[in-house]
Design a protein around this motif. Structure first.
Motif, PDB file in Angstrom:
ATOM      1  N   ASP A   1     -16.806   8.665  17.005  1.00 53.42           N
ATOM      2  CA  ASP A   1     -16.313   8.640  15.626  1.00 53.42           C
ATOM      3  C   ASP A   1     -14.817   8.317  15.643  1.00 53.42           C
ATOM      4  N   HIS A   2     -14.459   7.119  15.196  1.00 54.11           N
ATOM      5  CA  HIS A   2     -13.064   6.669  15.205  1.00 54.11           C
ATOM      6  C   HIS A   2     -12.634   6.293  13.791  1.00 54.11           C
ATOM      7  N   PHE A   3     -11.438   6.686  13.442  1.00 50.45           N
ATOM      8  CA  PHE A   3     -10.812   6.337  12.177  1.00 50.45           C
ATOM      9  C   PHE A   3      -9.645   5.425  12.516  1.00 50.45           C
ATOM     10  N   VAL A   4      -9.590   4.253  11.885  1.00 53.11           N
ATOM     11  CA  VAL A   4      -8.609   3.240  12.247  1.00 53.11           C
ATOM     12  C   VAL A   4      -7.758   2.886  11.030  1.00 53.11           C
ATOM     13  N   ILE A   5      -6.454   2.839  11.264  1.00 53.06           N
ATOM     14  CA  ILE A   5      -5.502   2.424  10.242  1.00 53.06           C
ATOM     15  C   ILE A   5      -4.959   1.071  10.677  1.00 53.06           C
ATOM     16  N   THR A   6      -5.119   0.067   9.834  1.00 54.68           N
ATOM     17  CA  THR A   6      -4.568  -1.251  10.138  1.00 54.68           C
ATOM     18  C   THR A   6      -3.527  -1.611   9.073  1.00 54.68           C
ATOM     19  N   ASN A   7      -2.934  -2.773   9.226  1.00 54.88           N
ATOM     20  CA  ASN A   7      -1.951  -3.211   8.238  1.00 54.88           C
ATOM     21  C   ASN A   7      -2.599  -3.698   6.947  1.00 54.88           C
ATOM     22  N   MET A   8      -3.950  -3.767   6.890  1.00 51.98           N
ATOM     23  CA  MET A   8      -4.649  -4.245   5.700  1.00 51.98           C
ATOM     24  C   MET A   8      -5.596  -3.217   5.078  1.00 51.98           C
ATOM     25  N   ARG A   9      -6.105  -2.295   5.893  1.00 47.55           N
ATOM     26  CA  ARG A   9      -7.141  -1.380   5.412  1.00 47.55           C
ATOM     27  C   ARG A   9      -7.234  -0.175   6.324  1.00 47.55           C
ATOM     28  N   VAL A  10      -8.058   0.758   5.918  1.00 47.38           N
ATOM     29  CA  VAL A  10      -8.448   1.862   6.787  1.00 47.38           C
ATOM     30  C   VAL A  10      -9.969   1.767   6.922  1.00 47.38           C
TER      31      VAL A  10
ATOM     32  N   ARG B   1      -0.133  11.145  10.807  1.00 46.60           N
ATOM     33  CA  ARG B   1      -1.111  10.118  10.418  1.00 46.60           C
ATOM     34  C   ARG B   1      -0.970   9.794   8.938  1.00 46.60           C
ATOM     35  N   ASP B   2      -0.749  10.809   8.100  1.00 47.02           N
ATOM     36  CA  ASP B   2      -0.552  10.586   6.671  1.00 47.02           C
ATOM     37  C   ASP B   2       0.686   9.724   6.434  1.00 47.02           C
ATOM     38  N   LEU B   3       1.779  10.038   7.128  1.00 48.05           N
ATOM     39  CA  LEU B   3       2.996   9.239   6.985  1.00 48.05           C
ATOM     40  C   LEU B   3       2.782   7.802   7.452  1.00 48.05           C
ATOM     41  N   ALA B   4       1.985   7.616   8.509  1.00 52.45           N
ATOM     42  CA  ALA B   4       1.692   6.261   8.993  1.00 52.45           C
ATOM     43  C   ALA B   4       0.946   5.471   7.918  1.00 52.45           C
ATOM     44  N   ILE B   5      -0.024   6.100   7.260  1.00 55.81           N
ATOM     45  CA  ILE B   5      -0.761   5.415   6.187  1.00 55.81           C
ATOM     46  C   ILE B   5       0.185   5.094   5.034  1.00 55.81           C
ATOM     47  N   GLN B   6       1.018   6.064   4.639  1.00 52.24           N
ATOM     48  CA  GLN B   6       1.956   5.838   3.534  1.00 52.24           C
ATOM     49  C   GLN B   6       2.924   4.710   3.865  1.00 52.24           C
ATOM     50  N   ARG B   7       3.391   4.648   5.133  1.00 53.30           N
ATOM     51  CA  ARG B   7       4.291   3.582   5.560  1.00 53.30           C
ATOM     52  C   ARG B   7       3.622   2.212   5.448  1.00 53.30           C
ATOM     53  N   VAL B   8       2.369   2.132   5.907  1.00 54.99           N
ATOM     54  CA  VAL B   8       1.641   0.862   5.862  1.00 54.99           C
ATOM     55  C   VAL B   8       1.426   0.432   4.413  1.00 54.99           C
ATOM     56  N   VAL B   9       1.070   1.373   3.544  1.00 52.83           N
ATOM     57  CA  VAL B   9       0.867   1.059   2.126  1.00 52.83           C
ATOM     58  C   VAL B   9       2.181   0.581   1.513  1.00 52.83           C
TER      59      VAL B   9
ATOM     60  N   GLU C   1      -6.800 -13.294  10.191  1.00 48.73           N
ATOM     61  CA  GLU C   1      -6.034 -12.980   8.988  1.00 48.73           C
ATOM     62  C   GLU C   1      -4.761 -12.200   9.314  1.00 48.73           C
ATOM     63  N   GLY C   2      -4.550 -11.907  10.582  1.00 47.00           N
ATOM     64  CA  GLY C   2      -3.347 -11.195  10.999  1.00 47.00           C
ATOM     65  C   GLY C   2      -3.471  -9.682  10.964  1.00 47.00           C
ATOM     66  N   GLU C   3      -4.686  -9.178  10.977  1.00 50.41           N
ATOM     67  CA  GLU C   3      -4.878  -7.721  10.947  1.00 50.41           C
ATOM     68  C   GLU C   3      -4.599  -7.131  12.327  1.00 50.41           C
ATOM     69  N   VAL C   4      -3.785  -6.084  12.351  1.00 43.11           N
ATOM     70  CA  VAL C   4      -3.469  -5.389  13.593  1.00 43.11           C
ATOM     71  C   VAL C   4      -3.664  -3.887  13.396  1.00 43.11           C
ATOM     72  N   VAL C   5      -4.002  -3.215  14.467  1.00 37.92           N
ATOM     73  CA  VAL C   5      -4.217  -1.769  14.429  1.00 37.92           C
ATOM     74  C   VAL C   5      -2.861  -1.068  14.431  1.00 37.92           C
ATOM     75  N   VAL C   6      -2.663  -0.185  13.443  1.00 33.14           N
ATOM     76  CA  VAL C   6      -1.461   0.641  13.377  1.00 33.14           C
ATOM     77  C   VAL C   6      -1.706   1.945  14.132  1.00 33.14           C
ATOM     78  N   ASP C   7      -2.893   2.529  13.931  1.00 35.79           N
ATOM     79  CA  ASP C   7      -3.245   3.779  14.603  1.00 35.79           C
ATOM     80  C   ASP C   7      -4.759   3.881  14.696  1.00 35.79           C
TER      81      ASP C   7
END
Length: 178
Positions: free
Chosen positions: A88-97, A158-166, A24-30
């Motif tokens: 314990d890993h938290f992942v931000i992608t271009n589609m979800r967290v 990390r917050d800015l990265a999530i806001q950017r992706v959204v 589906e084109g999901e990639v890891v942002v962080d």
């Protein structure tokens, strides 16, 4: 030394790639692991266990066995706690967290970007001094497995990265210039 580092890397790898929707084109942002501060409690337990082990050399045998048993239990508990933090890993992608955690069994909690209503970043005083904070996600659902993410290093970035992706996903509407 390289063998030990490889073993730690292998034990701490929750295999994030198998959870991605690559077709589906999901990639890891962080990919966020815990700040070193999260390891203090297991480290403190291990230090107490070492003190008890050293102390067992200077007491009678009747007391030494008890100290060794307590120290062994503390070391096992400390190792388990450190491994839980490591996995314990938290992942931000271009589609979800999503968050993957667990030692023997693994839990996965996912939230699509469209469901994120609010992100609170809490930085206690010691967190501000040491560079970590805690995320609290609010969504339309009452309870979810992704509500609190603790000991996040560089929380503002990390917050800015999530806001950017959204924002890039077009979920918040166009930006209005001032």
């Amino acid at each position: 030394m390289a063998y030990g580092a490889g073993l730690v890397r292998w034990l701490g790898d929750p295999k994030i790639g198998k959870h991605l929707l690559r077709d589906e084109g999901e990639v890891v942002v962080d990919e966020v692991t815990h700040h070193w501060f999260a390891y203090l409690r297991p480290g403190f337990e291990a230090a107490i266990a070492m003190v008890l082990l050293v102390w067992s050399w200077f007491v009678s045998v009747q007391v030494a066995w008890f100290l060794i048993v307590v120290a062994s239990a503390l070391l096992v508990h400390a190792a388990w706690g450190a491994l839980a933090v490591l996995r314990d890993h938290f992942v931000i992608t271009n589609m979800r967290v999503f968050r993957v955690h667990g030692v023997l069994s693994q839990s996965l909690a996912t939230m699509p970007l469209s469901r994120i209503l609010d992100i609170s970043v809490k930085k206690p005083l010691h967190g501000r001094l040491l560079g970590f904070g805690h995320f609290c996600f609010e969504s339309a659902a009452q309870e979810q497995g992704l509500r609190d993410i603790r000991y996040v290093g560089r929380p503002d970035e990390r917050d800015l990265a999530i806001q950017r992706v959204v924002q890039r996903a077009g979920l918040r509407g166009p930006r209005v210039p001032n």
